[in-house]
Write a protein that holds these residues in place. Structure first.
Motif, PDB file in Angstrom:
ATOM      1  N   GLU A 263      -4.707  -0.692   6.303  1.00 19.97           N
ATOM      2  CA  GLU A 263      -5.422  -1.098   7.825  1.00 19.97           C
ATOM      3  C   GLU A 263      -5.674  -2.591   7.609  1.00 19.97           C
ATOM      4  OE1 GLU A 263      -6.847   3.640   8.797  1.00 19.97           O
ATOM      5  OE2 GLU A 263      -8.494   1.982   7.640  1.00 19.97           O
ATOM      6  N   VAL A 264      -6.140  -2.611   8.847  1.00 21.30           N
ATOM      7  CA  VAL A 264      -6.716  -4.050   9.082  1.00 21.30           C
ATOM      8  C   VAL A 264      -7.921  -3.713   9.606  1.00 21.30           C
ATOM      9  CG1 VAL A 264      -6.052  -6.742  10.491  1.00 21.30           C
ATOM     10  CG2 VAL A 264      -4.761  -4.990   9.649  1.00 21.30           C
ATOM     11  N   THR A 265      -8.620  -4.570   9.581  1.00 27.89           N
ATOM     12  CA  THR A 265     -10.490  -4.543   9.340  1.00 27.89           C
ATOM     13  C   THR A 265     -10.853  -5.548   9.727  1.00 27.89           C
ATOM     14  OG1 THR A 265     -11.032  -4.426   6.613  1.00 27.89           O
ATOM     15  CG2 THR A 265     -10.543  -1.904   8.209  1.00 27.89           C
ATOM     16  N   THR A 266     -11.840  -5.466  11.342  1.00 26.55           N
ATOM     17  CA  THR A 266     -12.341  -6.260  11.913  1.00 26.55           C
ATOM     18  C   THR A 266     -13.990  -7.129   9.552  1.00 26.55           C
ATOM     19  OG1 THR A 266     -13.761  -5.558  12.649  1.00 26.55           O
ATOM     20  CG2 THR A 266     -12.084  -6.643  13.618  1.00 26.55           C
ATOM     21  N   ALA A 267     -14.356  -8.199  10.614  1.00 24.18           N
ATOM     22  CA  ALA A 267     -15.913  -8.239   9.603  1.00 24.18           C
ATOM     23  C   ALA A 267     -16.689  -7.086   9.313  1.00 24.18           C
ATOM     24  CB  ALA A 267     -16.160 -10.323   9.658  1.00 24.18           C
ATOM     25  N   ASN A 268     -16.844  -6.568  10.688  1.00 20.13           N
ATOM     26  CA  ASN A 268     -18.464  -5.306  10.110  1.00 20.13           C
ATOM     27  C   ASN A 268     -17.261  -3.920  10.062  1.00 20.13           C
ATOM     28  OD1 ASN A 268     -16.690  -4.783  12.843  1.00 20.13           O
ATOM     29  ND2 ASN A 268     -18.602  -5.015  13.765  1.00 20.13           N
ATOM     30  N   GLY A 269     -15.711  -4.366   9.998  1.00 18.37           N
ATOM     31  CA  GLY A 269     -15.134  -2.719   8.878  1.00 18.37           C
ATOM     32  C   GLY A 269     -14.376  -1.844   9.936  1.00 18.37           C
ATOM     33  N   GLN A 270     -14.351  -2.886  11.145  1.00 18.82           N
ATOM     34  CA  GLN A 270     -13.635  -2.041  12.123  1.00 18.82           C
ATOM     35  C   GLN A 270     -12.673  -1.685  12.516  1.00 18.82           C
ATOM     36  OE1 GLN A 270     -14.625  -3.553  15.866  1.00 18.82           O
ATOM     37  NE2 GLN A 270     -13.005  -1.651  17.533  1.00 18.82           N
ATOM     38  N   VAL A 271     -11.864  -0.484  12.145  1.00 19.66           N
ATOM     39  CA  VAL A 271     -10.215  -0.899  12.343  1.00 19.66           C
ATOM     40  C   VAL A 271      -9.607  -1.509  12.539  1.00 19.66           C
ATOM     41  CG1 VAL A 271      -8.394   1.042  11.797  1.00 19.66           C
ATOM     42  CG2 VAL A 271     -10.346   1.013  10.662  1.00 19.66           C
ATOM     43  N   LEU A 272      -9.284  -1.569  13.218  1.00 15.85           N
ATOM     44  CA  LEU A 272      -8.205  -2.932  14.290  1.00 15.85           C
ATOM     45  C   LEU A 272      -7.059  -2.747  14.780  1.00 15.85           C
ATOM     46  CD1 LEU A 272      -7.845  -5.111  16.459  1.00 15.85           C
ATOM     47  CD2 LEU A 272      -7.716  -7.134  14.608  1.00 15.85           C
ATOM     48  N   TRP A 273      -6.511  -1.919  13.209  1.00 13.12           N
ATOM     49  CA  TRP A 273      -4.753  -1.614  13.237  1.00 13.12           C
ATOM     50  C   TRP A 273      -4.400  -1.080  12.607  1.00 13.12           C
ATOM     51  CZ3 TRP A 273      -0.532  -5.805  13.710  1.00 13.12           C
ATOM     52  CH2 TRP A 273       0.896  -5.803  13.715  1.00 13.12           C
ATOM     53  N   THR A 274      -3.756  -0.011  12.069  1.00 14.31           N
ATOM     54  CA  THR A 274      -2.898   1.136  11.722  1.00 14.31           C
ATOM     55  C   THR A 274      -1.654   1.072  11.312  1.00 14.31           C
ATOM     56  OG1 THR A 274      -5.041   2.047  11.634  1.00 14.31           O
ATOM     57  CG2 THR A 274      -3.455   3.253   9.844  1.00 14.31           C
ATOM     58  N   ILE A 275      -1.188   0.810  10.036  1.00 12.11           N
ATOM     59  CA  ILE A 275       0.194   1.005   9.942  1.00 12.11           C
ATOM     60  C   ILE A 275       0.938   1.819   9.147  1.00 12.11           C
ATOM     61  CG2 ILE A 275       2.428  -0.675   9.541  1.00 12.11           C
ATOM     62  CD1 ILE A 275       0.878  -3.230  10.452  1.00 12.11           C
ATOM     63  N   ALA A 276       2.206   2.943   9.178  1.00 11.46           N
ATOM     64  CA  ALA A 276       2.334   4.054   8.255  1.00 11.46           C
ATOM     65  C   ALA A 276       2.929   3.155   7.151  1.00 11.46           C
ATOM     66  CB  ALA A 276       2.604   5.113   8.860  1.00 11.46           C
ATOM     67  N   SER A 277       3.392   3.740   6.665  1.00  5.21           N
ATOM     68  CA  SER A 277       4.655   3.749   5.549  1.00  5.21           C
ATOM     69  C   SER A 277       4.387   2.652   5.108  1.00  5.21           C
ATOM     70  CB  SER A 277       6.133   3.914   6.164  1.00  5.21           C
ATOM     71  OG  SER A 277       5.649   5.524   6.052  1.00  5.21           O
ATOM     72  N   ALA A 278       2.922   1.402   4.795  1.00  2.00           N
ATOM     73  CA  ALA A 278       3.172   0.101   4.865  1.00  2.00           C
ATOM     74  C   ALA A 278       2.897   0.603   3.110  1.00  2.00           C
ATOM     75  CB  ALA A 278       2.844  -0.877   5.726  1.00  2.00           C
ATOM     76  N   TYR A 279       2.860  -1.067   2.749  1.00  2.00           N
ATOM     77  CA  TYR A 279       2.006  -1.730   1.835  1.00  2.00           C
ATOM     78  C   TYR A 279       2.579  -3.165   1.091  1.00  2.00           C
ATOM     79  CZ  TYR A 279       6.990  -0.669  -2.055  1.00  2.00           C
ATOM     80  OH  TYR A 279       7.568  -0.870  -2.155  1.00  2.00           O
ATOM     81  N   GLN A 280       1.554  -3.512  -0.205  1.00  2.00           N
ATOM     82  CA  GLN A 280       1.952  -4.134  -0.672  1.00  2.00           C
ATOM     83  C   GLN A 280       1.305  -6.185   0.575  1.00  2.00           C
ATOM     84  OE1 GLN A 280       5.302  -5.364  -3.620  1.00  2.00           O
ATOM     85  NE2 GLN A 280       5.156  -3.427  -4.617  1.00  2.00           N
ATOM     86  N   PRO A 281       0.971  -5.168   1.044  1.00  2.00           N
ATOM     87  CA  PRO A 281       0.382  -6.700   2.456  1.00  2.00           C
ATOM     88  C   PRO A 281       0.003  -7.978   1.849  1.00  2.00           C
ATOM     89  CG  PRO A 281      -0.856  -5.488   1.909  1.00  2.00           C
ATOM     90  CD  PRO A 281      -0.640  -4.546   0.963  1.00  2.00           C
ATOM     91  N   ILE A 282       0.252  -9.407   1.831  1.00  2.00           N
ATOM     92  CA  ILE A 282      -0.344 -10.476   2.076  1.00  2.00           C
ATOM     93  C   ILE A 282      -0.577 -11.385   3.189  1.00  2.00           C
ATOM     94  CG2 ILE A 282       2.438 -10.723   1.222  1.00  2.00           C
ATOM     95  CD1 ILE A 282       1.047 -12.911  -1.267  1.00  2.00           C
ATOM     96  N   TRP A 283      -1.680 -11.933   3.324  1.00  2.00           N
ATOM     97  CA  TRP A 283      -1.570 -13.285   4.188  1.00  2.00           C
ATOM     98  C   TRP A 283      -0.931 -14.499   3.627  1.00  2.00           C
ATOM     99  CZ3 TRP A 283      -3.945 -11.902   8.257  1.00  2.00           C
ATOM    100  CH2 TRP A 283      -5.130 -11.096   8.420  1.00  2.00           C
ATOM    101  N   LEU A 284      -0.399 -14.599   4.850  1.00  2.00           N
ATOM    102  CA  LEU A 284       0.553 -16.663   4.402  1.00  2.00           C
ATOM    103  C   LEU A 284      -0.591 -17.381   5.001  1.00  2.00           C
ATOM    104  CD1 LEU A 284       3.431 -14.521   6.262  1.00  2.00           C
ATOM    105  CD2 LEU A 284       2.927 -14.924   3.807  1.00  2.00           C
ATOM    106  N   PRO A 285      -0.156 -18.621   5.203  1.00  2.00           N
ATOM    107  CA  PRO A 285      -0.623 -19.527   4.936  1.00  2.00           C
ATOM    108  C   PRO A 285      -1.897 -20.115   5.660  1.00  2.00           C
ATOM    109  CG  PRO A 285       1.328 -20.451   4.164  1.00  2.00           C
ATOM    110  CD  PRO A 285       1.395 -18.588   4.331  1.00  2.00           C
ATOM    111  N   SER A 286      -1.579 -20.016   6.634  1.00  2.00           N
ATOM    112  CA  SER A 286      -2.525 -19.793   7.441  1.00  2.00           C
ATOM    113  C   SER A 286      -3.792 -18.657   7.724  1.00  2.00           C
ATOM    114  CB  SER A 286      -1.936 -19.894   9.370  1.00  2.00           C
ATOM    115  OG  SER A 286      -1.462 -18.769   9.557  1.00  2.00           O
TER     116      SER A 286
END
Length: 290
Positions: free
Chosen positions: A172-195
């Motif tokens: 799940e991707v959430t905003t600063a106030n905790g709102q769910v912006l996006w949910t992706i099923a069957s996904a794991y090990q996320p990592i932000w890229l440099p920007s």
């Protein structure tokens, strides 16, 4: 609240030559490129030593390695920022150290119980499952997503956060106030890229043999599949042009957007490396003599 469950039939698979300009602009490769690149890894060759020794490997082609200072055998958590310019570490004494090329940014005492999901972002903020540490004096609670099973969180400087579990269930991707912006099923090990504008993750509908690696744009909610599989995933250099593609007695880097030549980072007989993250400086505090 927008929730998008992504299944394999909906994944947008695109050829990298067609999105290269878009991806490179979002990543800002030249902005985050560095003449110095180092990889933090654990040497698991000495299996009877606990914890296994942490080492810093030069990725500059000179083959140099440095061992973490003896004091840091008490390391509880550590993290590199997505752009490789900030390093955060905590010890079993409950001290958080956040440092960059110029030295220590700030230090503070913390409650080790709150440390699940430990990560540092580009502006030096450290995020855990319960608390966000902004500087030596300021902290704030973290807004939790609805799913209580998440035990990993990686925050961006913008306030967006990536929540996931150990198993490939959902991300799940959430905003600063905790709102769910996006949910992706069957996904794991996320990592932000440099920007911190894009992130990478692993899509796995069932078994490891069927996993795929994707790049994701959370604002546009678009997915781009990395067109080839590697043995090792989601550890990118600070400019995001290369990633760890194999490891063992030797760590190999390969191109992100093409299955090309590989670069050997470390070759040592008595070593079995487990890589973690990249930095653009040597954190003197955790190295001998620091």
């Amino acid at each position: 609240m927008l929730r998008v469950w992504v299944t394999i039939s909906l994944l947008m698979v695109m050829v990298f030559t067609g999105i290269g300009l878009v991806v490179s602009k979002a990543w800002g490769w030249s902005e985050y490129a560095s003449d110095e690149v180092y990889l933090i890894a654990m040497n698991t060759y000495y299996y009877d030593v606990h914890p296994s020794p942490l080492v810093l490997l030069s990725a500059n082609g000179d083959g140099q390695t440095w061992s973490f200072a003896q004091f840091y055998r008490g390391v509880k958590n550590f993290s590199c920022s997505p752009n490789g310019q900030v390093f955060a570490v905590t010890t079993d004494e409950g001290i958080l150290h956040v440092m960059d090329r110029s030295g220590v940014r700030y230090e503070r005492s913390i409650n080790l119980v709150t440390l699940g999901g430990f990560s540092v972002n580009n502006d030096g903020t450290v995020t855990t499952l319960k608390e966000r540490f902004i500087n030596a004096d300021k902290s704030e609670p973290v807004s939790l997503p609805p799913d209580p099973n998440y035990n990993h969180v990686i925050s961006a400087s913008s306030g967006l956060a990536l929540w996931s579990g150990d198993a490939p269930e959902s991300l799940e991707v959430t905003t600063a106030n905790g709102q769910v912006l996006w949910t992706i099923a069957s996904a794991y090990q996320p990592i932000w890229l440099p920007s911190e504008a894009l992130f990478a993750f692993i899509y796995s509908p069932g078994s490891d043999e069927h996993y795929r690696e994707y790049l994701a744009d959370p604002q546009q909610q678009r997915l781009f599949q990395i067109p080839f599989k590697t043995r090792f995933s989601n550890i990118f250099t600070p400019d995001a042009t290369k990633k760890v593609v194999d490891t063992g007695h030797v760590v190999y880097l390969g191109n992100v957007v093409s299955d090309g030549d590989q670069q050997a980072v470390a070759t040592e007989g008595k070593a079995l490396y487990w890589p973690y993250c990249f930095l653009t400086f040597r954190p003197k505090l955790v190295l001998p003599g620091g």
